[in-house]
Design an enzyme around this catalytic site. Sequence first.
Site, PDB file in Angstrom:
ATOM      1  CG  HIS A 132      -0.131   0.185   2.527  1.00 27.60           C
ATOM      2  ND1 HIS A 132       0.510  -0.862   3.151  1.00 27.60           N
ATOM      3  CD2 HIS A 132       0.140   1.288   3.294  1.00 27.60           C
ATOM      4  CE1 HIS A 132       1.120  -0.434   4.249  1.00 27.60           C
ATOM      5  NE2 HIS A 132       0.920   0.875   4.358  1.00 27.60           N
TER       6      HIS A 132
ATOM      7  CG  ASP B 140       1.672   5.012   4.806  1.00 31.65           C
ATOM      8  OD1 ASP B 140       1.050   3.933   4.783  1.00 31.65           O
ATOM      9  OD2 ASP B 140       2.780   5.147   5.376  1.00 31.65           O
TER      10      ASP B 140
ATOM     11  CG  HIS C 143       5.110   1.107   2.733  1.00 26.30           C
ATOM     12  ND1 HIS C 143       4.545   2.216   2.150  1.00 26.30           N
ATOM     13  CD2 HIS C 143       4.547   1.024   3.970  1.00 26.30           C
ATOM     14  CE1 HIS C 143       3.696   2.780   2.979  1.00 26.30           C
ATOM     15  NE2 HIS C 143       3.659   2.067   4.095  1.00 26.30           N
TER      16      HIS C 143
ATOM     17  NE  ARG D 255       9.277  -5.202  11.364  1.00 23.46           N
ATOM     18  CZ  ARG D 255       8.467  -4.420  10.656  1.00 23.46           C
ATOM     19  NH1 ARG D 255       7.264  -4.833  10.326  1.00 23.46           N
ATOM     20  NH2 ARG D 255       8.857  -3.224  10.284  1.00 23.46           N
TER      21      ARG D 255
END
Length: 357
Positions: free
Chosen positions: A223, A225, A280, A290
Site C-alpha cells: 500500500h 500511505d 511498501h 515484530r
Amino acid sequence: MPSLAEEICIGNLVSLQTLPDSFTWKLTTAYSDLPPSSATVEESIPVVDLSDPDVTTLLGNACKTWGAFQIANHGVPQDLLDDIESLSKTLFDMPAERKLEAASSDKGVSGYGEPRISPFFEKKMWSEGFTITDGSYHNHFLTLWPHDHTNYCGIIEAYKAEMEKLATRLLSCILGSLGVTVDDIEWAHMPENSESKVGFGAIRLNHYPVCPEPERAMGLAAHTDSTMLTILHQSNTGGLQVFREESGWVTVEPAPGTLEVNIGDLFHILSNGKIPSVVHRAKVNQTRSRISIAYLWGGPAGDVKIAPISKIVGPVGSSLFRPVTWKEYLQIKSEVFDKALDAIRTDNPSNSPSNVL
Ligand SMILES: C=C1C[C@]23C[C@@]1(O)CC[C@H]2[C@@]12CCC[C@@](C)(C(=O)O1)[C@H]2[C@@H]3C(=O)O
Ligand SMILES: O=C(O)CCC(=O)C(=O)O
Ligand SMILES: [Fe+2]
C-alpha cells in the site's frame, strides 16, 4: 462459525504449525516478489544523517529516487521510542478477549483491530494493530489499563509532540529540495488554519506475531500511505519492504537509532508528482515477532484543500491533481484504495465532468 475473537485476533493463531488457507497468499499479483532482471546489486534505501550540512540535497535525492529513507540523528529521545515499543508489547501480549474490549467500532477507525485495508484483499494479513486517530484512545486505555492508563496516555502525547516536531522539520527540508518553502503551500496562509498547518493523521501500533510459514503469509499488504509523510519506528526485527520498479522489493533493515520515513500520497500531490509516494508492505518472521509504530502525518483539518504547490507547477505547467480535502482523500482511498491518486488526476479521461455521475 468462529467467534469474533477467533475471527479477528491473530494471537489465537500463533500456536498453529501450518498456515490456514485464509492466511495463505499467492504472491504473483500486482507487485512481483522477484527482483527485475535489471537489478544487479542488493540495494537499500539511503540513511540520511539529519545533522549533515547537505541534508536538504540528501533528503531531496532520497525522496525523488525512493520516496523513502532512514534518518539518523533525528533528535527523538531513545527512551520515548523504548516506552512506546514496550507500551505496544504490553498491549499485544494481552489475551484476545481483553484486546477486543478496546476494538474499533464498526464505523470507527480508532482502537484495536485488523489493518484498515483488509477489505481490499481476499486473504487475511498476519498482523494485529491499534489505531489512534482522536481522543478515544483515552477510554480504550482506561479499559486496557484501569490503574495505569494516565502513564500510557502520557507516552502517546509525548510521542505525538516529538513526531510532529520532526515531521515539520522534514517537510521544510524536503520542500527546500524542490526550491520552495512551507510559505509556498497555499493553505499555510489561511488564518483559520494557523493552529495546525498539517493535521495529525494517526498513530498505528502494529504487531506481527511469529508465523509458521512466513513465505506464504503477509503481515501488511502492499500500500501507499495517504499521508504527507509517515515516520516509522520498527523494533529490532526487520520486515518492512519498499517497492521500486527498478529494484523490486527492498528490505529496510532496522538500523539502531534510526527511524524510517515514507512519503505519502499527499506529498506526491503537493509536489505535483515530482516525489513518489512509496509502495511498501510488511513481511513476517518464523522465529521472531515484530512491532512497528507508524506516525501518519495527515493533511490540514476541515475544508482546506490540498493541491499541487503553484510554484512547483510553474506558470506554464499544469496541475496533475485536482484539489481535495484530507477527509475527502481518505474517503476516496477507502473506496478505491490503490486507484485513489488516479481518481483525482486531471489528465485522467474518466475524471472529466461528462464521465463523473
Ligand atoms: C489517517 C489514516 C491513515 C490510514 C487511514 C487512517 O484514517 C487511519 C489508519 C491509517 C492506516 C495505518 C496503516 C496503513 C493504512 C494504509 C491503513 O490501512 O490504515 C493507513 C491509512 C492510510 O494512510 O490511508
Ligand atoms: O510495519 C511496518 O513496517 C509497516 C507499517 C505500515 O506501513 C503502516 O502502518 O502504514
Ligand atoms: Fe504504511
